[in-house]
Design a protein around this motif. Structure first.
Motif, short mmCIF file in Angstrom:
data_model
loop_
_atom_site.label_atom_id
_atom_site.label_comp_id
_atom_site.label_asym_id
_atom_site.label_seq_id
_atom_site.Cartn_x
_atom_site.Cartn_y
_atom_site.Cartn_z
N GLY A 45 68.17 29.10 20.24
CA GLY A 45 66.83 29.02 20.80
C GLY A 45 66.65 29.86 22.04
N ARG A 46 66.18 29.25 23.12
CA ARG A 46 65.78 29.99 24.31
C ARG A 46 66.97 30.55 25.11
NH1 ARG A 46 63.70 25.46 28.74
NH2 ARG A 46 65.78 24.69 29.33
N VAL A 47 68.18 30.14 24.78
CA VAL A 47 69.33 30.67 25.51
C VAL A 47 69.97 31.88 24.82
CG1 VAL A 47 69.84 28.58 26.81
CG2 VAL A 47 70.87 28.89 24.58
N VAL A 48 69.23 32.49 23.90
CA VAL A 48 69.62 33.80 23.35
C VAL A 48 68.97 34.88 24.21
CG1 VAL A 48 69.49 35.36 21.38
CG2 VAL A 48 69.81 32.91 21.00
N THR A 104 61.84 28.65 30.07
CA THR A 104 62.97 29.52 30.43
C THR A 104 64.16 28.67 30.83
OG1 THR A 104 61.37 31.12 31.32
CG2 THR A 104 63.69 31.46 31.88
N ALA A 105 65.31 28.95 30.26
CA ALA A 105 66.53 28.22 30.63
C ALA A 105 66.96 28.61 32.04
CB ALA A 105 67.64 28.53 29.64
N PRO A 106 67.56 27.69 32.77
CA PRO A 106 68.06 28.02 34.10
C PRO A 106 69.35 28.83 34.02
CG PRO A 106 68.66 25.78 33.54
CD PRO A 106 67.80 26.28 32.41
N GLY A 107 69.67 29.50 35.10
CA GLY A 107 70.95 30.21 35.15
C GLY A 107 70.89 31.56 34.49
N LYS A 108 72.07 32.03 34.06
CA LYS A 108 72.19 33.36 33.48
C LYS A 108 72.90 33.30 32.13
CE LYS A 108 72.18 35.89 37.85
NZ LYS A 108 72.90 36.88 38.71
N PRO A 148 69.74 36.95 33.89
CA PRO A 148 68.82 35.81 33.80
C PRO A 148 68.25 35.66 32.40
CG PRO A 148 68.35 37.13 35.75
CD PRO A 148 69.34 37.92 34.93
N TYR A 149 68.03 34.43 32.00
CA TYR A 149 67.43 34.17 30.70
C TYR A 149 65.99 34.69 30.66
CZ TYR A 149 71.36 31.14 29.52
OH TYR A 149 72.60 30.66 29.24
N ASP A 150 65.56 35.03 29.45
CA ASP A 150 64.18 35.43 29.22
C ASP A 150 63.31 34.20 28.96
OD1 ASP A 150 64.69 38.45 28.86
OD2 ASP A 150 66.02 37.57 27.34
#
Length: 363
Positions: free
Chosen positions: A103-106, A123-127, A136-138
């Motif tokens: 999901g969003r962490v790609v 947006t997921a936190p972190g990198k 950084p995550y998109d």
């Protein structure tokens, strides 16, 4: 009460003991996400586990955003898994494939700059871990209703490939802040359509994916992993029991082989939480084997969970990294090898297939 070392029936699979190997990302596939020969050695070394649950394995290019992680969406990937499952079976073991959409962490770099997908625009936190360092995550784009059937087809294709590759079953990864978890929890699911809002709607994707996978593999060769507690990669819920207990009930109605719950405590790893554990309530609605996971480090800890009547088996994670013969070590009360974090995700044999078994330890 049964012992940790007693056999257990997990759907169609007879497990020799209740020491399961939890899914553990190791990053030993190719950059094209094709399994490599060394993976057969690694998994065969751990075949004395009652059941191995493979590392998380991508269902599609869209859904895989971890360097050198394996996939199951292509014929090439499926064929490369065949020696792995054959090696496990030759060593007397059983293995399920854990199928995964992140999901969003790609990170967008995995998909030619395309934004990741999720339940909502969050947006997921972190990198993110990428092939060119941490970034950084998109911000994700919400999956459109018209895309849901295609997504479910991706799970179906990965399931067919897993069975063709010789896996004994599949586990759907619905935990740890990945795509299905992003749909389950109201902190990341802001939808107002049939897949958002009330808990029964947020459960819908999990139920539909599980029904489709079970129709292909058989419900008795289908499992699910949930993380029914606090924050995981920025994914949380304002009322965990309201979504996870009905989710477990829906999975019970489908008749899956077993349900695994990842329940880190306040001092746990990868998703610390002080939210009360949901496993006792889930036990009341899920009658098939319930497997508990997270930070179990000894046979005594595991046996207490089984004696409580909540757990039927325990899946051990990091302890399996450095201890290929973990069931024997636990039974003997023997010391455990210490894993080396620097080699968790590195390429090659170091920190992967070179940890000694008990009989090879000096003294």
């Amino acid at each position: 009460m049964p012992s940790l070392f007693d056999p257990i029936q997990l759907g169609a699979v007879t497990a020799a003991n209740r020491v399961l190997m939890a899914p553990l990302t190791r990053g030993r596939a190719t950059k094209e996400h094709v399994p490599t020969p060394i993976m057969a050695d690694y998994y065969a070394q751990r075949a004395t586990s009652g059941l191995i649950i493979s590392e998380a394995t991508g269902i599609s290019r869209e859904g895989l955003g971890w360097p050198f992680a394996p996939g199951l969406w292509s014929d090439e990937q499926a064929q490369a898994w065949v020696p792995v499952t054959a090696a496990v079976h030759a060593a007397g073991g059983k293995i399920f494939a854990q199928i995964w959409h992140m999901g969003r962490v790609v990170h967008s770099s995995y998909n030619d700059g395309a934004a990741p997908v999720s339940a909502s625009a969050t947006t997921a936190p972190g990198k993110a871990h990428t092939y060119v360092g941490r970034h950084p995550y998109d911000t994700a784009r919400p999956l459109e209703l018209a895309e849901i059937p295609r997504l479910i087809d991706d799970y179906a294709r990965a399931t067919r490939n897993a069975i063709a590759a010789g896996f004994d079953g599949v586990q759907i990864h619905a935990a740890n802040g990945y795509l299905i978890d992003q749909f389950l929890r109201d902190g990341s699911n802001h939808r107002s359509d049939a897949y958002g809002g009330a808990p029964e709607n947020r459960i819908r994707l999990l139920r539909e994916v599980t029904e489709r996978v079970a129709a292909i593999a058989g419900a008795d060769r289908t499992a699910v992993r949930l993380s029914p507690n606090g924050d995981s990669q920025g994914v949380d819920d304002s009322d965990a029991p309201s979504v996870f207990v009905p989710a477990a009930r829906a999975l019970a109605e489908i008749g899956i082989a077993f349900l695994e719950l990842r329940e880190p405590g306040p001092e746990g790893t990868f998703g610390r939480t002080d939210v009360p554990r949901q496993s006792p309530a889930i036990r009341q609605v899920f009658g098939n084997p319930l497997v508990l996971n997270s930070d179990y480090l000894s046979a005594e800890q595991a046996q207490v969970a089984i004696d409580s009547g909540v757990a039927d088996a325990i899946s051990f994670g990091r302890t399996f990294l450095a201890n290929p013969d973990l069931p024997a070590r636990l039974r003997a009360g023997a010391p455990l090898n210490t894993d080396v974090m620097a080699t968790w995700y590195s390429q090659g044999a170091e920190g992967y297939t070179d940890y000694p078994a008990l009989e090879a330890v000096p003294g």
